[in-house]
Design a protein around this motif. Structure first.
Motif, PDB file in Angstrom:
ATOM      1  N   GLU A 186      35.019  29.124  41.667  1.00  0.00           N
ATOM      2  CA  GLU A 186      35.888  30.270  41.420  1.00  0.00           C
ATOM      3  C   GLU A 186      37.010  30.265  42.449  1.00  0.00           C
ATOM      4  O   GLU A 186      36.841  29.773  43.556  1.00  0.00           O
ATOM      5  N   THR A 189      39.093  33.078  44.402  1.00  0.00           N
ATOM      6  CA  THR A 189      39.023  34.519  44.629  1.00  0.00           C
ATOM      7  C   THR A 189      40.046  34.973  45.665  1.00  0.00           C
ATOM      8  O   THR A 189      40.557  34.171  46.451  1.00  0.00           O
ATOM      9  N   ARG A 190      40.297  36.262  45.651  1.00  0.00           N
ATOM     10  CA  ARG A 190      41.193  36.826  46.659  1.00  0.00           C
ATOM     11  C   ARG A 190      40.466  36.873  47.997  1.00  0.00           C
ATOM     12  O   ARG A 190      39.375  37.431  48.093  1.00  0.00           O
ATOM     13  N   THR A 219      37.698  39.512  49.499  1.00  0.00           N
ATOM     14  CA  THR A 219      37.219  40.437  48.474  1.00  0.00           C
ATOM     15  C   THR A 219      36.167  39.831  47.558  1.00  0.00           C
ATOM     16  O   THR A 219      35.301  40.532  47.054  1.00  0.00           O
ATOM     17  N   GLY A 220      36.255  38.536  47.277  1.00  0.00           N
ATOM     18  CA  GLY A 220      35.358  37.917  46.311  1.00  0.00           C
ATOM     19  C   GLY A 220      35.773  38.133  44.873  1.00  0.00           C
ATOM     20  O   GLY A 220      35.082  37.703  43.945  1.00  0.00           O
ATOM     21  N   ASP A 221      36.911  38.797  44.647  1.00  0.00           N
ATOM     22  CA  ASP A 221      37.383  39.061  43.288  1.00  0.00           C
ATOM     23  C   ASP A 221      38.189  37.879  42.763  1.00  0.00           C
ATOM     24  O   ASP A 221      39.115  37.408  43.442  1.00  0.00           O
ATOM     25  N   PRO A 222      37.877  37.381  41.553  1.00  0.00           N
ATOM     26  CA  PRO A 222      38.637  36.256  40.993  1.00  0.00           C
ATOM     27  C   PRO A 222      40.106  36.618  40.799  1.00  0.00           C
ATOM     28  O   PRO A 222      40.442  37.758  40.459  1.00  0.00           O
ATOM     29  N   ARG A 244      27.793  31.540  45.309  1.00  0.00           N
ATOM     30  CA  ARG A 244      29.114  32.049  45.702  1.00  0.00           C
ATOM     31  C   ARG A 244      29.377  31.794  47.192  1.00  0.00           C
ATOM     32  O   ARG A 244      29.695  32.693  47.952  1.00  0.00           O
TER      33      ARG A 244
END
Length: 283
Positions: free
Chosen positions: A130, A132-133, A136-139, A161
């Motif tokens: 992935e 991510t940002r 944050t861990g947000d894709p 992750r």
């Protein structure tokens, strides 16, 4: 294959040797250093390929030219551990060595690799990647730069992750070589202050430990590029200029790298919380 990845304190040497054996290759464990002996071993054993960092391959080829020792067998190289700028790849091509690179970590093993199409790095099929940002861990959206996060279902060492700290982005479409897997744009920098120099990670905590050993309160490691080579410059605040040699020895002992140590006036370093400043160009 002539393998110039280290076999001690890092799994890189064992990793590439295992892959080479799977292809049926005989492997000479050259390791690092001893450049003149490396040249002689390549000249005598005539390997078809090299494995190691790109900067050390350049050092070997330059030493071979200096010694007047041709290395005609060396036609291929798989490099990793540091960036491979287009100028350095072209330098190898001019000397008859086709160089491809792979992206791997000690924890995960192989993550992605180049093909002859030279169009990004194709993801290994045994991992989930992935972008991510950072923090944050947000894709992020396709094509946007972010931190590489990898999930590996290795039954001996599963990682879910795992944040690598490296920046990259997905490339749209497929590689011209015909492989249809997702591709990474390549290494685009670090998501934190941790830096990779000549294949070795250097963490802010290591710099802090160097300073602590000598009773110094503030320092900054600046990483610059001199042609195709990385330069590490450690500036430390001290009223005693004679400590530079001892600080340099401590840095090499802790970080396994050489650094130029500069003694600067007390209070002269910026008050911005930055311990490692990577000034190398990205891309």
């Amino acid at each position: 294959m002539h393998n110039c990845f280290a076999y001690h304190f890092t799994p890189a040497g064992s990793m590439i040797e295992t892959g080479a054996h799977a292809l049926g290759c005989a492997v000479f464990p050259g390791g690092v250093g001893n450049t003149e002996q490396q040249v002689r071993a390549i000249a005598d054993l005539q390997p078809a390929g090299y494995g190691g960092t790109p900067s050390f391959l350049k050092i070997i080829l330059e030493k071979a030219a200096e010694l007047g020792t041709p290395l005609p067998s060396l036609k291929k190289a798989l490099v990793s551990g540091e960036a491979l700028p287009p100028s350095l790849r072209a330098w190898f091509t001019e000397r008859g060595v086709a160089v491809l690179q792979c992206y791997a970590t000690a924890d995960l093993g192989l993550i992605a690799y180049e093909s002859a199409a030279d169009a990004g790095m194709i993801l290994d099929e045994q991992v989930i990647v992935e972008i991510t940002r950072p923090g944050t861990g947000d894709p992020v959206a396709l094509g946007e730069v972010g931190e590489v996060v990898v999930t590996s279902f290795n039954p001996d060492y599963p990682l879910i992750r795992f944040a690598t700290g490296d920046l990259s982005a997905f490339l749209p479409g497929h590689s011209a070589c015909g492989r249809t897997g997702m591709r990474l744009k390549g290494w685009l920098g670090r998501a934190d202050q941790t830096a990779k120099i000549k294949g070795m990670f250097v963490h802010p905590a290591q710099v802090a430990e160097v300073l602590k050993r000598h009773g110094l309160s503030k320092g900054r490691l600046v990483i610059e590029k001199d042609g195709d080579f990385d330069l590490a410059i450690l500036s430390v605040e001290s009223a005693d200029a004679s400590v530079s040699g001892a600080v340099a020895e401590s840095f090499q002992a802790l970080c396994k790298l050489r650094a130029t140590v500069l003694i600067v006036a007390l209070g002269s370093l910026p008050n911005d919380g930055k311990v490692i400043d990577d000034k190398r160009p990205v891309g």
